[in-house]
Motif scaffolding. Structure first.
Motif, short mmCIF file in Angstrom:
data_model
loop_
_atom_site.label_atom_id
_atom_site.label_comp_id
_atom_site.label_asym_id
_atom_site.label_seq_id
_atom_site.Cartn_x
_atom_site.Cartn_y
_atom_site.Cartn_z
N VAL A 85 0.79 -1.09 -0.04
CA VAL A 85 -0.07 0.11 0.11
C VAL A 85 0.75 1.34 0.09
CG1 VAL A 85 -1.47 1.20 1.44
CG2 VAL A 85 -1.89 -1.02 1.09
N GLY A 86 1.77 1.23 0.82
CA GLY A 86 2.95 2.39 0.91
C GLY A 86 3.81 2.60 -0.16
N ILE A 87 3.99 1.71 -0.94
CA ILE A 87 4.94 2.07 -2.15
C ILE A 87 4.31 2.03 -3.27
CG2 ILE A 87 6.92 0.75 -0.75
CD1 ILE A 87 6.68 -1.40 -3.17
N ILE A 88 2.97 1.78 -3.62
CA ILE A 88 2.44 1.76 -4.79
C ILE A 88 0.89 2.52 -4.81
CG2 ILE A 88 1.14 0.25 -6.54
CD1 ILE A 88 3.24 -1.86 -6.09
N PHE A 89 0.27 2.21 -3.92
CA PHE A 89 -1.05 2.75 -3.80
C PHE A 89 -1.06 4.18 -3.31
CE2 PHE A 89 -2.11 -1.64 -3.81
CZ PHE A 89 -3.09 -1.61 -4.94
N VAL A 90 -0.15 4.69 -2.37
CA VAL A 90 -0.02 5.92 -1.89
C VAL A 90 0.57 6.73 -2.86
CG1 VAL A 90 1.16 7.50 0.10
CG2 VAL A 90 0.02 5.31 0.70
N PRO A 91 1.82 6.35 -3.31
CA PRO A 91 2.07 7.18 -4.76
C PRO A 91 1.17 7.46 -5.83
CG PRO A 91 3.72 5.86 -3.71
CD PRO A 91 2.62 5.48 -3.44
N TYR A 92 0.29 6.35 -6.06
CA TYR A 92 -0.64 6.37 -7.30
C TYR A 92 -1.68 7.17 -7.00
CZ TYR A 92 -3.98 4.82 -10.42
OH TYR A 92 -5.27 4.77 -11.23
N LEU A 93 -2.39 7.32 -5.56
CA LEU A 93 -3.25 8.08 -5.42
C LEU A 93 -2.98 9.46 -5.25
CD1 LEU A 93 -5.50 6.28 -2.55
CD2 LEU A 93 -6.37 7.01 -4.81
N ASP A 130 0.35 4.29 10.47
CA ASP A 130 0.23 5.33 9.65
C ASP A 130 0.07 5.17 8.23
OD1 ASP A 130 2.14 7.28 11.62
OD2 ASP A 130 2.48 5.54 11.90
N VAL A 131 0.61 4.27 7.57
CA VAL A 131 0.77 3.80 6.06
C VAL A 131 -1.22 3.78 5.89
CG1 VAL A 131 0.84 2.69 4.25
CG2 VAL A 131 2.72 2.95 5.78
N LEU A 132 -1.72 2.98 6.55
CA LEU A 132 -3.23 2.82 6.29
C LEU A 132 -4.03 4.09 6.61
CD1 LEU A 132 -5.22 0.94 5.58
CD2 LEU A 132 -5.68 0.30 7.83
N MET A 133 -3.54 4.88 7.47
CA MET A 133 -4.20 6.01 7.65
C MET A 133 -4.06 7.22 6.41
SD MET A 133 -3.98 7.60 11.73
CE MET A 133 -2.44 7.57 11.69
N ILE A 134 -2.70 7.15 5.97
CA ILE A 134 -2.46 8.11 4.74
C ILE A 134 -3.25 7.52 3.65
CG2 ILE A 134 -0.55 8.60 3.11
CD1 ILE A 134 1.31 8.45 5.65
N PHE A 135 -3.19 6.21 3.41
CA PHE A 135 -3.87 5.81 2.22
C PHE A 135 -5.40 6.21 2.40
CE2 PHE A 135 -6.70 2.28 0.61
CZ PHE A 135 -6.55 2.32 -0.67
N LEU A 136 -6.15 5.99 3.61
CA LEU A 136 -7.54 6.22 3.51
C LEU A 136 -7.75 7.94 3.60
CD1 LEU A 136 -8.51 4.13 6.72
CD2 LEU A 136 -8.97 3.74 4.62
N PHE A 137 -6.58 8.60 4.00
CA PHE A 137 -7.02 10.14 3.90
C PHE A 137 -6.63 10.42 2.49
CE2 PHE A 137 -4.73 14.05 3.48
CZ PHE A 137 -5.70 14.86 3.82
#
Length: 353
Positions: A85-93, A130-137
């Motif tokens: 999630v942190g290395i792919i989906f967070v930068p993608y979003l 933290d990573v999940l919070m960032i993704f949801l945000f």
């Protein structure tokens, strides 16, 4: 579709970065290294998930306990999921949020910038929340962007979905959910293009001073004093800003901004490293947005309102540099998105549209 040479370079850099982080993750996991030291929240989360600890501080350990109760919990498995999630989906979003003109090069530039964000990368290495919070945000911000730019029924969609995101974020971190909620209900009334920023800042400080005098900030200050009870927290990285008197509130709050938002507080080599890789780009991007505020739009109004509200709460409640690095990620990201959008609007010549 043809890809320009410059776009191809950024695509290559982004994919190379993802591959490099996978190699680093593999090395770290198999060798058990800890990059920066300090406290490890993930050990507590693992103990709680397995039933060895009964004190729950937010929804994350409860969710991990639920996974364990139904036989789906594995520390390594959850850690790997968060890593992806942190290395792919967070930068993608982040790229999707920043791109308003269909510029693939800009999408991958933002992808790369978020990908090399040291703090986000660090917290992909275990079961931190933290990573999940960032993704949801980011997911909440992305849907907000759709509402602002595309949806014909944006009000209903915005408030229905927005309240859900603010509630979930509140369960993870109360003031994060609060900041998102205020962004939703106040963004339509905030217009950065029509305000004098210097006067706005003075009014902002005046209101906070009045609120402080009335005692409404006392509960936050009580929480802040917990940092002084743990004098050696994170290797002595407490800032020592006590908000001891209401008369000195403005001075103390200004110091908190300088030390925590701008990162001008150095206790070790890691703090210097983070300053140059995180704070310096942030300072540049924030200055760029404010200098070119005529090229902002309604979506940026939402983002900047969140930045102000969320940052205010944690600046008042936190006195530790290590915690500040984690807390300011959300503010840094929305400023990045704002700078990217301003840049595109300048290219397209759109002023305040």
């Amino acid at each position: 579709m043809r890809i320009s040479f410059k776009t191809g370079v950024w695509i290559f850099l982004s994919m190379a970065l993802v591959a490099t982080k996978m190699l680093i993750y593999t090395y770290v996991v198999f060798n058990g290294h800890d990059f920066f030291g300090g406290g490890n929240d993930s050990d507590y989360y693992d103990r709680y998930a397995l039933g060895y600890d009964e004190t729950s501080v937010n929804i994350w350990p409860d969710f991990l306990r639920f996974l364990n109760d139904v036989g789906l919990y594995s520390r390594s498995g959850v850690s790997f999921f968060l890593f992806i999630v942190g290395i792919i989906f967070v930068p993608y979003l982040s790229g999707k949020i920043s791109d308003i003109s269909g510029d693939r090069k800009l999408f991958y530039i933002v992808f790369f910038i978020v990908g090399i964000y040291p703090t986000i990368f660090y917290y992909t290495f275990d079961i931190y929340r933290d990573v999940l919070m960032i993704f949801l945000f980011l997911l909440g911000v992305y849907f907000l962007k759709i509402c602002v730019f595309e949806s014909k029924h944006k009000a209903i969609f915005l408030f229905g979905l927005g309240f859900l995101f603010s509630w979930v974020l509140y369960l993870f971190r109360p003031y994060l959910g609060f900041g998102y909620f205020i962004m939703l209900i106040g963004g339509y009334f905030f217009n950065i293009r029509k305000v004098n920023l210097k006067i706005l800042f003075l009014i902002y400080l005046f209101i906070l001073q009045v609120v402080c005098y009335m005692g409404f900030l006392d509960p936050i200050f009580s929480y802040r004093r917990l940092f002084f009870d743990i004098a050696d927290m994170d290797g002595g990285s407490n800032l020592g800003i006590e908000f001891a008197s209401r008369e000195g509130f403005v001075v103390d709050f200004s110091k908190s901004i300088v030390f925590q938002i701008f990162g001008l507080f150095f206790v070790n080599i890691s703090s210097v490293f983070v300053f140059f890789l995180e704070s310096v780009p942030f300072i540049f991007m924030l200055s760029y947005v404010l200098k070119n505020k005529i090229y902002t739009n309604k979506f940026i109004d939402f983002l900047m309102l969140f930045f102000i509200v969320y940052s205010t709460v944690w600046l008042l409640g936190n006195d530790n540099l290590g915690s500040a690095v984690r807390l300011r990620v959300f503010g840094y990201l929305v400023v990045l998105f704002s700078a990217a959008i301003v840049y595109q609007n300048k290219l397209m010549g759109l002023k305040g549209k």
